[in-house]
Enzyme design. Structure first.
Site, PDB file in Angstrom:
ATOM      1  N   ARG A 179      -4.991  -2.524  11.031  1.00 38.25           N
ATOM      2  CA  ARG A 179      -5.683  -3.895  11.256  1.00 38.25           C
ATOM      3  C   ARG A 179      -5.307  -4.609  12.773  1.00 38.25           C
ATOM      4  NH1 ARG A 179      -4.613  -5.895   6.161  1.00 38.25           N
ATOM      5  NH2 ARG A 179      -2.358  -6.346   7.012  1.00 38.25           N
ATOM      6  N   GLY A 231       0.805  -1.227  -0.059  1.00 40.86           N
ATOM      7  CA  GLY A 231       0.066  -0.087   0.134  1.00 40.86           C
ATOM      8  C   GLY A 231       0.656   1.174  -0.081  1.00 40.86           C
ATOM      9  N   MET A 237      -7.041   3.923  10.603  1.00 41.69           N
ATOM     10  CA  MET A 237      -6.303   2.683   9.955  1.00 41.69           C
ATOM     11  C   MET A 237      -5.382   2.084  11.097  1.00 41.69           C
ATOM     12  SD  MET A 237      -5.381   3.550   6.210  1.00 41.69           S
ATOM     13  CE  MET A 237      -6.769   3.343   4.972  1.00 41.69           C
ATOM     14  N   LEU A 257      -6.764   9.065   3.017  1.00 38.73           N
ATOM     15  CA  LEU A 257      -6.042  10.365   3.329  1.00 38.73           C
ATOM     16  C   LEU A 257      -5.147  10.245   4.255  1.00 38.73           C
ATOM     17  CD1 LEU A 257      -8.952  12.729   2.483  1.00 38.73           C
ATOM     18  CD2 LEU A 257      -6.547  12.700   1.134  1.00 38.73           C
ATOM     19  N   GLN A 258      -5.127   9.148   5.196  1.00 37.52           N
ATOM     20  CA  GLN A 258      -4.200   8.984   6.119  1.00 37.52           C
ATOM     21  C   GLN A 258      -2.719   8.749   5.495  1.00 37.52           C
ATOM     22  OE1 GLN A 258      -6.028   6.244   9.661  1.00 37.52           O
ATOM     23  NE2 GLN A 258      -7.356   6.625   7.903  1.00 37.52           N
ATOM     24  N   ARG A 259      -2.845   7.904   4.293  1.00 38.80           N
ATOM     25  CA  ARG A 259      -1.576   7.606   3.917  1.00 38.80           C
ATOM     26  C   ARG A 259      -1.173   8.101   2.520  1.00 38.80           C
ATOM     27  NH1 ARG A 259      -4.533   2.108   1.554  1.00 38.80           N
ATOM     28  NH2 ARG A 259      -5.032   2.860  -0.463  1.00 38.80           N
ATOM     29  N   ASP A 316       1.366   1.662   9.167  1.00 37.40           N
ATOM     30  CA  ASP A 316       1.131   1.042  10.205  1.00 37.40           C
ATOM     31  C   ASP A 316       1.976   0.824  11.312  1.00 37.40           C
ATOM     32  OD1 ASP A 316      -1.545   0.494   9.477  1.00 37.40           O
ATOM     33  OD2 ASP A 316      -1.085  -1.224   8.043  1.00 37.40           O
ATOM     34  N   GLU A 368      -9.656   0.769  13.414  1.00 36.08           N
ATOM     35  CA  GLU A 368     -10.620   0.039  12.606  1.00 36.08           C
ATOM     36  C   GLU A 368     -10.446  -1.667  12.809  1.00 36.08           C
ATOM     37  OE1 GLU A 368      -9.255  -0.455   8.607  1.00 36.08           O
ATOM     38  OE2 GLU A 368      -7.146  -0.749   9.163  1.00 36.08           O
TER      39      GLU A 368
END
Lengths: 413, 413
Positions: free
Chosen positions: A191, A13, A189, A300-302, A145, A246
């Site tokens: 996981r 990503g 975000m 937009l975080q990334r 992350d 999330e």
């Protein structure tokens, strides 16, 4: 003299810092004057298998183009979500790749990516050793992350953290305007690792208390405890802001949004989630019948380069440079890492580690860095995070919007 | 000499420019040297009815504090969603308010807000005339929706438009990285007027075609046509980005997300929507079985000060100054307006109009500014929008996050 050419690829990503690492590698390759060609594989290993690559040395031989690349979000070379098969299952794929390497006189291979990309680096370097190929395979980490093992933190995380903290602050201002009981839930975000959600705490200033509660995926989430927490905060303030990952799971290890309309999985079989905030919004509304809103910060975080962290972009560039130096020293099968030397003033060193100790593992928040109530972070975690969001970058604007590197080569029919 | 004091209030939803208008009014009041006190009502008219107000002249008598206020998002004075009753139905409310005005020697009343706030200005000025009160009531527009009549555009819209255009550009970069069929749907605010959704077209550059399709609430939305449009774009590109207004309606005038789990309404009875993107995401997935994602830009559209438009903030400040000049000339029952003098170079004049010609009306996009296919905007609309997002503002950062005015006076128990 023997030809020395290299390949650079990006995978997984996007982040706002992954092009800075690409720029760092290109810059160092050109500066070393040891490379005839600096090739970029388009769409990672998958594109390479289709012989799609470009000559980056030509495109970025002026410092202005390189500077623009450093300040462009997402992935200039495109990406892929392709899991390299094991050699035993599919020797042909390896033969195709190494045939290409041979034809192009490749000596160095740089792969910028996350967990799954390090798996690719591990497999390719192991195969190279098995056939006595001298090609050096180096992994350069990236992920918003911050969940890679063996490195103090990951390139791309600091900018995402700065986006989250800034957005949390602005949402707190936005949510403060009415005199009524209200709950705002911000879904962030992450996981399995809560680093980015934890970064919402960096929004706290003398003027701002938000977020009032923080829920991380490292500890089980209890609906009853969650509602009790809100009830407690309501005792001393009307307006509550909550940061939630999330990926929070209940005591049985089930995701909160498991009842989503249709569950999607990525190419690696990971379930993609998007409904945790909405599930909690509904819960809070049913319990308190107050104004409640959930906000998903989403991609937009990334990709919000316009609010990138200067520290993050500089480090991401430099870890790219360090990768070139590491492969020139003959190392292979390693991932570049950050080692924090000290916090005040903040200082990191660039090192490397055996990629096998990193690939397919996850670095999560140590539980000691989560408060006993499981609804906030500790001062230690705050102190760890705060240096990573420092400094702002000067983006060039044209006609009112940012001016980023041209990626029309990724426009497919 | 007779005392001259004024009240300033903010009402309705926040924008990043509404504090700039507040700063403009305070600055002009102080500069004029005609006011003894510049009072701010806290939480608008509703707060005033509870005697909650503060002395702004004291707090903002240095230029640094005023400059910070100009660059702070949301509403320093807080807001309310309070509909002033008609005099006939509730004379007491009017008597309480005018008693307060008399006690505090109020001569001028400035109310910064949207459509519903202009209704308040209309009612108060009409009542003042009926009792021969000399107090001047001036409305100062603000709304990210750009849907007020009588003004070329509204303060706050340009910054929201810049946020939408920048986010659309960054999302387009983020969505470009894979070589596969994919649809990204970006849901943008705007209940009945599509101005902000139209602003996504400002993301188009030499390097970026997105958004490929734009759907506005001014024309009926057909699901079949929508899927046909996507099919057409897929013929020449893999990766489609769509901008869609939250408020699009089908041929029967029904909102697309009418089947949402629970429908919420605001204090004025307006239905609050949030699911249009998700509804379309599901439709596209069912039809094309491709990668599809919907992104809701959400409240950051109206609170992301860090990417505000310089033109917008300057104009918002100046329309506040113009409001003071207008009331000092003795006008009342008017809303301040922008009149566009020319586009190249862009130039506006500050005028005012009878608030009765503005309150409770909506300015929507003229259908001539929407293409015949109803899936894009015309060049005329692009030319109208582009001057409004020009220029960037220098935000002060402290410890990695923006440093905004302290609003702890809005923290209620």
């Amino acid at each position: 003299m023997k030809k020395r050419n290299c390949f650079i690829g990006q995978s997984g990503g996007p982040t706002v810092a992954i092009n800075a690492s690409l720029a760092g590698i290109i810059h160092e390759c050109i500066k070393s004057q040891k490379f005839d060609h600096v090739y970029g594989m388009v769409n990672g290993i998958m594109g390479l298998l289709e012989s799609r690559y470009m000559d980056l040395g030509e495109l970025f031989n002026d410092s202005q183009a390189l500077e623009q690349l450093k300040h462009s979000p997402a992935m200039y070379l495109g990406s892929c979500r392709y899991k390299l098969p094991n050699y035993q299952d599919d020797p042909q794929t390896y033969e195709i790749l190494f045939h290409t390497f041979e034809q192009l006189h490749i000596t160095d291979f740089y792969y910028i990516g996350g967990n799954d990309s390090m798996d690719t680096v591990a497999k390719l370097s192991a195969y190279a050793k098995s056939i006595h190929s001298p090609i050096c395979f180096i992994g350069i980490p990236k992920t918003i992350d911050n969940d890679l093992m063996g490195t103090d933190h990951t390139p791309g995380f600091g900018s995402a953290a700065k986006y989250v903290a800034t957005s949390m602050l602005e949402i707190a201002y936005d949510s403060s305007i009415y005199k009524l009981n209200a709950v705002t839930i911000v879904e962030i975000m992450g996981r399995n690792a809560g680093w980015l959600t934890a970064a919402s705490a960096l929004a706290r200033t003398q003027c701002n208390e938000a977020p009032d509660l923080i829920y991380l995926p490292e500890v089980p989430f209890s609906t009853q405890k969650f509602l009790d927490d809100i009830r407690k905060v309501f005792r001393h303030k009307k307006n509550i802001i909550i940061a939630v990952s999330e990926g929070i799971k209940n005591e049985n290890g089930e995701y909160l949004d498991a009842d989503s309309k249709y569950t999607k999985r990525d190419a690696f079989g990971h379930v993609l989630h998007s409904g945790t905030g909405k599930v909690l919004e509904s819960l809070v509304y049913q319990e308190f019948k107050c104004k409640v809103r959930s906000i998903e910060l989403n991609v937009l975080q990334r990709c919000a380069m316009h609010i990138a962290s200067k520290v993050d972009l500089e480090e991401s560039f430099q870890i790219g440079q360090a990768a070139v130096q590491t492969s020139m020293e003959g190392h292979s099968g390693v991932m570049m890492t950050f080692q924090r030397v000290q916090n005040q003033p903040y200082q990191v060193e660039y090192t490397y580690k055996d990629v096998l100790k990193i690939a397919n593992l996850e670095q999560r928040i140590p539980v000691e860095w989560i408060n006993d109530e499981h609804n906030d972070i500790t001062q230690e975690l705050y102190d760890y995070l705060i240096p990573l969001i420092q400094g702002e970058v000067a983006i060039t604007y044209e006609n009112g919007i940012p001016c980023y590197s041209n990626i029309s080569h990724l426009r497919y029919k």
